[in-house]
Design an enzyme around this catalytic site. Structure first.
Site, PDB file in Angstrom:
ATOM      1  N   HIS A  37       0.825  -1.219   0.000  1.00  0.00           N
ATOM      2  CA  HIS A  37       0.000   0.000   0.000  1.00  0.00           C
ATOM      3  C   HIS A  37       0.856   1.264   0.000  1.00  0.00           C
ATOM      4  O   HIS A  37       0.503   2.268   0.629  1.00  0.00           O
ATOM      5  CB  HIS A  37      -0.952   0.026   1.201  1.00  0.00           C
ATOM      6  CG  HIS A  37      -1.947  -1.092   1.215  1.00  0.00           C
ATOM      7  ND1 HIS A  37      -3.209  -0.992   0.666  1.00  0.00           N
ATOM      8  CD2 HIS A  37      -1.865  -2.358   1.703  1.00  0.00           C
ATOM      9  CE1 HIS A  37      -3.856  -2.134   0.824  1.00  0.00           C
ATOM     10  NE2 HIS A  37      -3.062  -2.977   1.443  1.00  0.00           N
ATOM     11  N   ASN A  43     -10.180  -2.999   2.418  1.00  0.00           N
ATOM     12  CA  ASN A  43      -9.874  -3.031   0.985  1.00  0.00           C
ATOM     13  C   ASN A  43     -11.145  -2.795   0.184  1.00  0.00           C
ATOM     14  O   ASN A  43     -12.242  -2.779   0.742  1.00  0.00           O
ATOM     15  CB  ASN A  43      -9.310  -4.401   0.597  1.00  0.00           C
ATOM     16  CG  ASN A  43      -7.824  -4.550   0.936  1.00  0.00           C
ATOM     17  OD1 ASN A  43      -7.122  -3.568   1.140  1.00  0.00           O
ATOM     18  ND2 ASN A  43      -7.357  -5.782   0.988  1.00  0.00           N
TER      19      ASN A  43
HETATM   20 FE1  HDE Z   1      -2.418  -4.779   5.535  1.00  0.00          FE
HETATM   21  N1  HDE Z   1      -0.630  -3.967   6.013  1.00  0.00           N
HETATM   22  N2  HDE Z   1      -1.771  -6.597   6.092  1.00  0.00           N
HETATM   23  N3  HDE Z   1      -4.146  -5.648   4.875  1.00  0.00           N
HETATM   24  N4  HDE Z   1      -3.055  -3.021   4.901  1.00  0.00           N
HETATM   25  C1  HDE Z   1      -0.263  -2.681   5.864  1.00  0.00           C
HETATM   26  O1  HDE Z   1       0.890  -1.359   7.479  1.00  0.00           O
HETATM   27  C2  HDE Z   1      -0.691  -6.818   6.860  1.00  0.00           C
HETATM   28  C3  HDE Z   1      -4.488  -6.965   4.959  1.00  0.00           C
HETATM   29  C4  HDE Z   1      -4.307  -2.718   4.454  1.00  0.00           C
HETATM   30  O2  HDE Z   1      -3.245   3.536   3.986  1.00  0.00           O
HETATM   31  C5  HDE Z   1       1.062  -2.361   6.502  1.00  0.00           C
HETATM   32  O3  HDE Z   1       1.408   0.849   7.845  1.00  0.00           O
HETATM   33  C6  HDE Z   1      -0.619  -8.204   7.242  1.00  0.00           C
HETATM   34  C7  HDE Z   1      -5.892  -7.165   4.721  1.00  0.00           C
HETATM   35  C8  HDE Z   1      -4.379  -1.337   4.059  1.00  0.00           C
HETATM   36  O4  HDE Z   1      -1.561   3.374   5.378  1.00  0.00           O
HETATM   37  C9  HDE Z   1       1.462  -3.703   7.148  1.00  0.00           C
HETATM   38  C10 HDE Z   1      -1.714  -8.804   6.662  1.00  0.00           C
HETATM   39  C11 HDE Z   1      -6.380  -5.914   4.480  1.00  0.00           C
HETATM   40  C12 HDE Z   1      -3.110  -0.813   4.309  1.00  0.00           C
HETATM   41  C13 HDE Z   1       0.304  -4.597   6.761  1.00  0.00           C
HETATM   42  C14 HDE Z   1      -2.421  -7.789   5.946  1.00  0.00           C
HETATM   43  C15 HDE Z   1      -5.281  -4.984   4.584  1.00  0.00           C
HETATM   44  C16 HDE Z   1      -2.319  -1.885   4.836  1.00  0.00           C
HETATM   45  C17 HDE Z   1       2.070  -1.750   5.548  1.00  0.00           C
HETATM   46  C18 HDE Z   1      -2.120 -10.259   6.712  1.00  0.00           C
HETATM   47  C19 HDE Z   1      -7.818  -5.535   4.132  1.00  0.00           C
HETATM   48  C20 HDE Z   1      -2.634   0.599   4.039  1.00  0.00           C
HETATM   49  C21 HDE Z   1       2.205  -0.289   5.931  1.00  0.00           C
HETATM   50  C22 HDE Z   1      -2.219 -10.792   8.014  1.00  0.00           C
HETATM   51  C23 HDE Z   1      -8.752  -5.838   5.192  1.00  0.00           C
HETATM   52  C24 HDE Z   1      -2.949   1.514   5.177  1.00  0.00           C
HETATM   53  C25 HDE Z   1       1.471  -0.153   7.162  1.00  0.00           C
HETATM   54  C26 HDE Z   1      -2.557   2.932   4.828  1.00  0.00           C
HETATM   55  C27 HDE Z   1      -0.997  -1.740   5.242  1.00  0.00           C
HETATM   56  C28 HDE Z   1       0.251  -5.869   7.192  1.00  0.00           C
HETATM   57  C29 HDE Z   1      -3.584  -8.072   5.177  1.00  0.00           C
HETATM   58  C30 HDE Z   1      -5.457  -3.581   4.361  1.00  0.00           C
HETATM   59  C31 HDE Z   1       2.801  -4.283   6.729  1.00  0.00           C
HETATM   60  C32 HDE Z   1       0.471  -8.828   8.088  1.00  0.00           C
HETATM   61  C33 HDE Z   1      -6.664  -8.482   4.754  1.00  0.00           C
HETATM   62  C34 HDE Z   1      -5.576  -0.600   3.485  1.00  0.00           C
HETATM   63  O5  HDE Z   1       1.541  -3.615   8.535  1.00  0.00           O
END
Ligand code: HDE
EC number: 1.11.1.6
Length: 697
Positions: free
Chosen positions: A81, A154
């Protein structure tokens, strides 16, 4: 000999502060440029050297500070993202949701809560384009009176994997391949499909990512989903499971793949610009926020496990209850300070909202704060203005990198006799976790109830209209054709067989690989579920031009009266008009008036508009016919199934672009012509035109 000037010491008792005048230039009263220490700078053009042609001196603290700051102007980008666009706004509930939750921001329909929203692509870097085929992140920070609540979702309601343990794998697979550093922001490559073809649980999400949902027309038109099951808990302590939803008031639209490819070149910032410009002109994007509510006792009645993030609940089974509306009405003042530095975290919840045991969500509860520690430089990033709660914040956490507060007092702990009045826990208003009974062995095992990987993939595909199904097949053919390893393609065909036989056959034929599948044995036999028409974008597309953009091609001599009537009719629908001419300087209309335009033809292909009108003068049309940019403008609008308005003088251009007149090619000079054009444009695209123009693969 030069006289040596010794600065005089300030008189005893006088303030050491530099008088305000020192910070204003004598000549123009402009503020004086200073270092970050506030020291006025005398020369911002030359570094300090030993002689005018001599080496630069280490002593030049002005130069060193400026270069040091510059060297560190980028922080590590988000691992996923990274490319995002943000905006400020507010949330207002429709009515009290006290029956569901005690969360303060959902109680009072008169009370606005400030929000900041960020929309993102997932795979590309911060400088990548806005329109790759990808999931879009949908994050909202609610600055509530009880602390910050972060919605981090999402635009697709399900996910690729069921357990956080696999997240680094799926992301490593989709990101650019580590040895070669490409492709950027694209899933059409071997490592992604290698992983996917070996991960049957991803099949439902793959159907969504191959659909037009992954190439939205505008960020203002995407839906948002919490994906996981969460809990809402009311004041009586009753907990219910919920799925969160955001619905754009403008309705959801997508571009088609050929447009996405062309927009990526013509305007890599297509979505960011669109969001920014709509807010600047006061056309504020809005979303409704709602929940599907599942009583705890009913969870077991569903035909899948609520804790499995690869499953959705069709709205036909549990409708969405809308709780309120978000309006984004202010652009960021500074992209870096706000959109880049904002830190969302699914663990940021307020009393009345709780988690489920979804193993993907549980992993996320750890990941976000952890990644932000390095991205934002230490444990104090909650002090950055965009992250700071708007309500009071007191605790005993102290010091650490980037500590901005000057926290007073001797006591940074409790209990304390020295300072008995410090902040203390409050069992009444404090956050309480819903007391859920948990039993079981410590074990690494996927629940049997997570094993059906195909039934909902099939449900999604079969809920689409024929054009949407064709686009899914085309996308699969496009992506898999970029995978050079034959077995991966063959294994994907093995999966498609369990989703839909026709889809499998079409993709197999498009790849020229009929009958070569590698068989895949499903863990659970796929079932035929009732289709859910509400999953189709085309089925529920609103008839509207609101928030859309109509391009009008003009030349010297364009009929002033006709243009004026058209512009008025389009603006009445709350759409934006973009005049396109060969030269950005403008054109002279039939009245001899010089008219300004917004776009030069060379920089504004018709992919940037939702509908087009051709208004060349009879004298100018022949020169347009000789111009590839003009002919392609029309040909693309036609190929992208858009409404095309024209008058008699434009016929040579229609002919050069091989346009066949149909119900969306409208003569605006005919009786009710403008009205008919607007009606055709409001429909969005003429899907019936597509089969004659585009085949799959
Ligand atoms: Fe994320 N995700 N994600 N994700 N995610 C990040 O956090 C993570 C997942 C989502 O505008 C990170 O600050 C793991 C699902 C959005 O700043 C990080 C897993 C969904 C954003 C991270 C998921 C998301 C992130 C990277 C699986 C939808 C952007 C930078 C267990 C429900 C937020 C940060 C923004 C960002 C980890 C799966 C949505 C690395 C470990 C499912 C919208 O922490």
């Amino acid at each position: 000999m030069a006289t040596k000037k010794t600065p005089s010491a300030p008189p005893v008792g006088a303030s050491n502060a530099i008088p305000a005048e020192t910070h204003q230039t004598a000549a123009t009263n402009e503020p004086v440029l200073t270092t970050n220490q506030g020291v006025p700078v005398s020369d911002n053009q030359n570094s300090l050297k030993a002689g005018e042609r001599g080496p630069v001196l280490l002593e030049d603290f002005v130069l060193r500070e400026k270069i040091t700051h510059f060297d560190h102007e980028r922080i590590p980008e988000r691992i996923v993202h990274a490319r995002g666009s943000g905006a400020h706004g507010y949330f207002l509930p429709y009515e009290s949701a006290a029956d569901l939750t005690k969360a303060a921001f959902l109680q009072n329909p008169k009370k606005k809560t400030e929000v900041f929203a960020r929309f993102s692509t997932v795979a590309g870097g911060a400088g990548s384009v806005d329109l790759p085929r990808d999931v879009r992140g949908f994050s909202v920070k609610f600055y509530t009176e009880e602390g910050n609540y972060d919605f981090v979702g999402n635009n697709i309601p399900v996910f690729f994997i069921q357990d956080a343990m696999k997240f680094p794998d799926v992301i490593h697979a989709v990101k650019m391949e580590p040895d070669r550093g490409f492709p950027q922001a694209a899933s059409a490559h071997a490592t992604f499909w290698d992983f996917i073809s070996l991960t049957p649980e991803s099949m439902h999400m793959i159907m969504w990512v191959m659909s037009d949902r992954a190439i939205p027309r505008s960020l203002r038109m995407i839906e948002g989903f919490g994906v996981h099951t969460y809990r809402l808990i009311n004041a009586e302590g009753v907990s219910r499971f919920v799925k969160f939803h955001w619905r754009p008031v403008l309705g959801s639209s997508s571009v088609i793949w050929d447009e996405a490819v062309k927009i990526s070149g013509a305007d890599p910032d297509f979505h960011r610009r669109d969001l920014w410009e709509s807010i600047e002109r006061g056309d504020f994007p809005e979303w409704e926020f709602g929940v599907q509510v599942i009583e705890e006792a009913d969870a077991a009645k569903l035909d899948f496990d609520l804790l499995d993030p690869t499953k959705l609940i069709p709205e036909e089974i549990i409708p969405i209850r809308m709780l309120g509306k978000m309006v984004l009405n202010r652009n960021p003042d500074n992209h870096f300070a706000e959109t880049e530095q904002v830190a969302f975290c699914p663990a940021n919840v307020v009393p009345g909202i709780g988690f489920s045991d979804d193993p993907l969500l549980q992993g996320r509860l750890f990941s976000y704060l952890d990644t932000q520690l390095s991205r934002l430089g230490g444990p104090n990033f909650h002090q950055i203005p965009i992250n700071a709660p708007r309500c009071p914040m007191h605790n005993f956490q102290r010091d650490g990198l980037r500590q901005m507060g000057v926290l007073k007092g001797r006591v940074a702990y409790e209990p304390s006799q020295i300072e008995p009045a410090g902040p203390r826990e409050c069992p009444v208003t404090g956050f309480r976790t819903h007391p859920e009974a948990e039993t079981g062995e410590k074990i690494r095992k996927r629940a049997e109830t997570f094993a059906d990987h195909y039934s909902q993939a099939r449900l999604f595909f079969r809920s689409m209209t024929p054009p949407e199904q064709n686009h899914i097949a085309s996308a699969l053919a496009f992506e898999l054709a970029k995978v050079e390893i034959k077995e991966i393609r063959q294994r994907m065909l093995g999966h498609l067989q369990h989703i839909d036989a026709a889809l499998h056959d079409t993709v197999g034929a498009a790849l020229g690989m009929e009958g070569t599948d590698i068989d895949v044995t499903p863990a659970v036999k796929p079932r035929d579920l009732e289709p859910s028409p509400s999953l189709s974008l085309i089925t529920k597309a609103p008839s509207t031009l609101k928030g859309r953009k109509v391009g009008i091609l003009v030349t010297d001599g364009t009929d002033a009266l006709l243009l004026e009537s058209l512009v008025a009719a389009i603006r009445k629908e709350k759409a934006v008009v973009g005049l396109v001419a060969r030269r950005i300087g403008g054109f002279t209309d039939s009245n001899g008036s010089m008219v300004e335009v917004q776009h030069a033809l060379s920089g504004a292909p018709s992919v940037l508009f939702d509908a087009v009108v051709l208004l060349p003068s009879a004298d100018a049309v022949e020169s347009l016919v000789q111009e590839a940019a003009a002919v392609n403008w029309v040909r693309d609008a036609y190929g992208h199934l858009k409404a095309i308005g024209h008058h008699a003088a434009a016929l040579p251009l229609l002919e050069a672009a091989a346009v066949t007149v149909d119900s969306a090619v409208v003569d605006v000079e005919a009786p009710k012509g403008i009205r008919n054009f607007v009606a055709a444009a409001k429909k969005g695209r003429l899907w019936e035109r597509e089969p004659a123009l585009r085949s799959i693969g």
